[in-house]
Structure formats: C-alpha cells, structure tokens
Write a protein that holds these residues in place. Structure first.
Motif, mmCIF file in Angstrom:
data_model
loop_
_atom_site.group_PDB
_atom_site.id
_atom_site.type_symbol
_atom_site.label_atom_id
_atom_site.label_comp_id
_atom_site.label_asym_id
_atom_site.label_seq_id
_atom_site.Cartn_x
_atom_site.Cartn_y
_atom_site.Cartn_z
ATOM 1 N N HIS A 1 -7.701 8.497 7.951
ATOM 2 C CA HIS A 1 -6.776 8.214 7.573
ATOM 3 C C HIS A 1 -6.829 6.356 8.170
ATOM 4 O O HIS A 1 -6.657 5.446 8.105
ATOM 5 C CB HIS A 1 -5.721 8.523 7.936
ATOM 6 N N SER B 1 -7.525 3.491 6.657
ATOM 7 C CA SER B 1 -6.651 2.524 6.024
ATOM 8 C C SER B 1 -5.732 2.132 6.649
ATOM 9 O O SER B 1 -5.334 0.395 6.959
ATOM 10 C CB SER B 1 -6.053 3.150 4.946
ATOM 11 N N THR C 1 1.122 -1.270 -0.269
ATOM 12 C CA THR C 1 0.534 0.092 -0.124
ATOM 13 C C THR C 1 0.721 1.366 0.207
ATOM 14 O O THR C 1 2.363 1.313 0.537
ATOM 15 C CB THR C 1 -0.599 -0.251 1.125
ATOM 16 N N ASN D 1 -6.491 -1.294 9.057
ATOM 17 C CA ASN D 1 -7.085 -2.874 8.169
ATOM 18 C C ASN D 1 -5.719 -3.197 7.415
ATOM 19 O O ASN D 1 -4.618 -4.722 7.817
ATOM 20 C CB ASN D 1 -7.121 -1.868 6.420
ATOM 21 N N ARG D 2 -4.203 -1.895 7.799
ATOM 22 C CA ARG D 2 -2.921 -2.395 7.658
ATOM 23 C C ARG D 2 -2.361 -3.466 8.957
ATOM 24 O O ARG D 2 -1.544 -4.340 8.597
ATOM 25 C CB ARG D 2 -2.238 -1.310 7.118
#
Ligand code: TRP
Length: 331
Positions: free
Chosen positions: A15, A19, A3, A22-23
């Motif tokens: 953010h 994301s 990513t 999730n990372r």
C-alpha cells in the motif's frame, strides 16, 4: 481527487509504495484530495466486519504517519455520511441490472467459489459499483487514481452522471481515471505473489522492528548457490532483493543488492535477510515512530475523522439538496 480504501486490515509495504506515497505527493502538489474509508463496502465481507472500527482507526494512523495532512486532505467514513448514501436511491434507477452483471468486479465475485450460494452474493455486492459512483459524484471528484481493473467503475460512474444530468439537469460532474504513470511499483509478497493480507505474505507498516526481523528470517529462500534477481524462478529471494532495493538509502536496484553478496556463494541467505530487515526498519523508522505516538493519542485520531466527516457531510448535504431539487421531490 478522491481515493478510497476498504478497512479490511492493516496497511503494508504494498500500500505504501502502491498508493500512499502517491497520495501524499498529490496532496503536496496542492491538489484537493479526499480519502473515503469505505467501511460500508466491507460489510459484504462477513468475516471481516468485526474489526472494521479498529481497522479504520489504524488506516487513519497510517495515513497521518505517512504524511497525509488533515488540513489539506479530507478523510471520511462512508458510514458517517448519510446524504452520500442516499444518492444511491436515484442512482440505482439509472443503471440496469444487465449493466451491473457486466461489471468485471461484480462478475468475478459472482463466479468466486466462496460466493457460490445465492445468500453470500448479496445485493450490496451487486450494486457496489453504484456505491462507488456515489462516493465520486457527491464531491465532484474529477480525478480518481485507479488501476486498470477499476476502469469499468469509472465508466459506470460517468454513465450515471450523464444520464442524471440529461434527465434532470446539471448536478454532477464528469470524472476521470488517473492511471499510474510510467513504471508501476509492484511490491511482491514474501512468496513473490501480490502482497496481500489474505495470502499471509505481507510486511505491515505497523509491525515492530523485531516482528519485521522475525518475518524476514522465516521468509522462504532457496538453495541455489549464487544470489541473483529472477522474480519468475526465484520468487522468494527476488522479493527480498526488491524490499532491500525499495528501502535502500542509496537508491540501489535489486541487482545491486545481489552483487553485494557475490563473495558469499552458498551462504548469502543470513546476510541478505539481515540487510533486508535493516533496510526496511530504517526506512520505516519515521513512519513507525509517528504511528506509535498516534496510537497513544487516539482522541486526536478520532477527532481527525470526526472533523473530516463533518466537512464531508456539509458537501454531501448540499449535493443531496441539489439532487432533490433537480428530481423535483420535496427538498
Ligand atoms: N473499491 C475501492 C477498493 O476496494 C475503495 C473505494 C471505495 C474507492 N470508494 C471509492 C476508490 C471511490 C476510489 C473511489 O480499494
């Protein structure tokens, strides 16, 4: 998995929920994760170029504070990996100008009124999807978590991949977009639009508790007597309810939060804002404590990046050698 983020500013709640979490989850499931800090993408945006270095360090600080573990996740800078960038040369030969003109992101930028004059629509911006293909293909990333809008980039990446392999031999691997599963958490900005730096409606992970309280105090509400969740007609109020719910320690929904104020007809605003700021500040407490420690230890932050860059360079150098061998140029 690969990513990336453009170091255009600080990371905000959008953010974190969109994301970053999730990372961290994917990393902790044992998936080999890489994050590219796309600093060379930012130079097409002339206003922002001056803060890129500071923004980069702050990105790393927020990654680490959010639970990204540099022993599991490779973090690297675009600008520090020469061999990755060099892939651009053969890749550009595999894509037509027409294909780039059809790319929706490129198309959108072409018609963007800020870029109306020829000079501000530069060739780097034009070739930006190819640059992204280099990021993905140099490290054989087969999973790229993206939003729908990025699907055309993934498609172009696979065109480059298959064209190269067909013409010169197997060097690059096919990649796949990983679209968000189930309900996407969209964090609204204070005004109900998408949370973003440019709209000046964000709550940053790096804001202090006091700054957060001030931002929430100043946020727009309305004069409807009763408090209820209605994102279309009451964007500001509903954004506040959303923050309180997302950061609630009790897993409350925005509707649950609104109910807490059913006895405060006509005078819910102060109490709601207090609750929202409290919830956000407690939710971000661990993150902010870690972030403050890291801010005092920039040597460590820089070291994480240096080691990431070193590993990424090893991967990129190997791939470039294979690429050059396949092309039949001197290698
Ligand atoms: N273009 C992405 C963004 O604007 C950042 C990015 C650069 C990226 N290279 C990437 C994302 C490779 C995924 C894969 O956010």
């Amino acid at each position: 998995m690969l990513t990336g983020d453009r170091p255009t500013g600080r990371l905000h709640l959008g953010h974190l929920f969109g994301s970053l979490k999730n990372r961290v989850d994917l990393q902790n499931q044992g998936i080999d994760t890489k994050i590219v800090i796309a600093d060379y993408q930012v130079i097409t945006d002339k206003d922002m170029a001056k803060d890129v270095r500071e923004n980069t360090l702050n990105l790393v600080i927020d990654y680490l504070a959010a639970g990204i573990d540099p022993n599991k996740t490779l973090i690297f800078n675009h600008s520090q990996i020469p061999a990755l960038n060099q892939l651009m040369v053969p890749f550009l030969s595999l894509v037509s100008n027409q294909e780039l003109l059809r790319n929706p992101t490129v198309k959108a930028e072409l018609t963007n009124s800020d870029r109306q004059d020829e000079k501000s629509f530069d060739a780097l911006l034009f070739t930006y999807p190819v640059h992204q293909a280099c990021d993905i293909l140099f490290c054989d990333a087969n999973i790229v978590p993206v939003g729908e809008d990025q699907l055309p980039h993934i498609e172009l990446t696979n065109k480059i991949q298959s064209r190269f392999n067909r013409k010169y031999g197997e060097v690059f691997k096919h990649t796949n977009a990983l679209l968000p599963k189930g309900e996407i958490i969209k964090v609204p900005g204070l005004d109900g639009q998408k949370m973003s730096k440019s709209l000046n409606n964000a709550i940053y992970l790096s804001n202090s508790d006091d700054e957060t309280i001030k931002i929430i105090k100043k946020s727009p509400t309305d004069s409807i007597e009763e408090l209820y969740f209605d994102p279309i007609n009451r964007p500001g109020v509903s954004a506040l309810l959303t923050y309180a719910a997302l950061t609630s320690a009790k897993n409350e929904t925005p509707q649950d939060i609104a109910k807490l104020f059913s006895d405060s007809v006509g005078r819910w605003a102060g109490g709601l804002k207090e609750l929202v700021a409290e919830n956000i500040n407690s939710f971000l407490k661990v993150h902010r404590t870690k972030r403050n420690e890291l801010e005092k230890d920039l040597t460590y932050v820089e070291q994480v990046l240096r080691e990431g860059n070193q590993k990424a360079n090893e991967i990129a150098n190997q791939k470039l050698t294979k690429t050059n061998q396949a092309l039949g140029v001197f290698s």
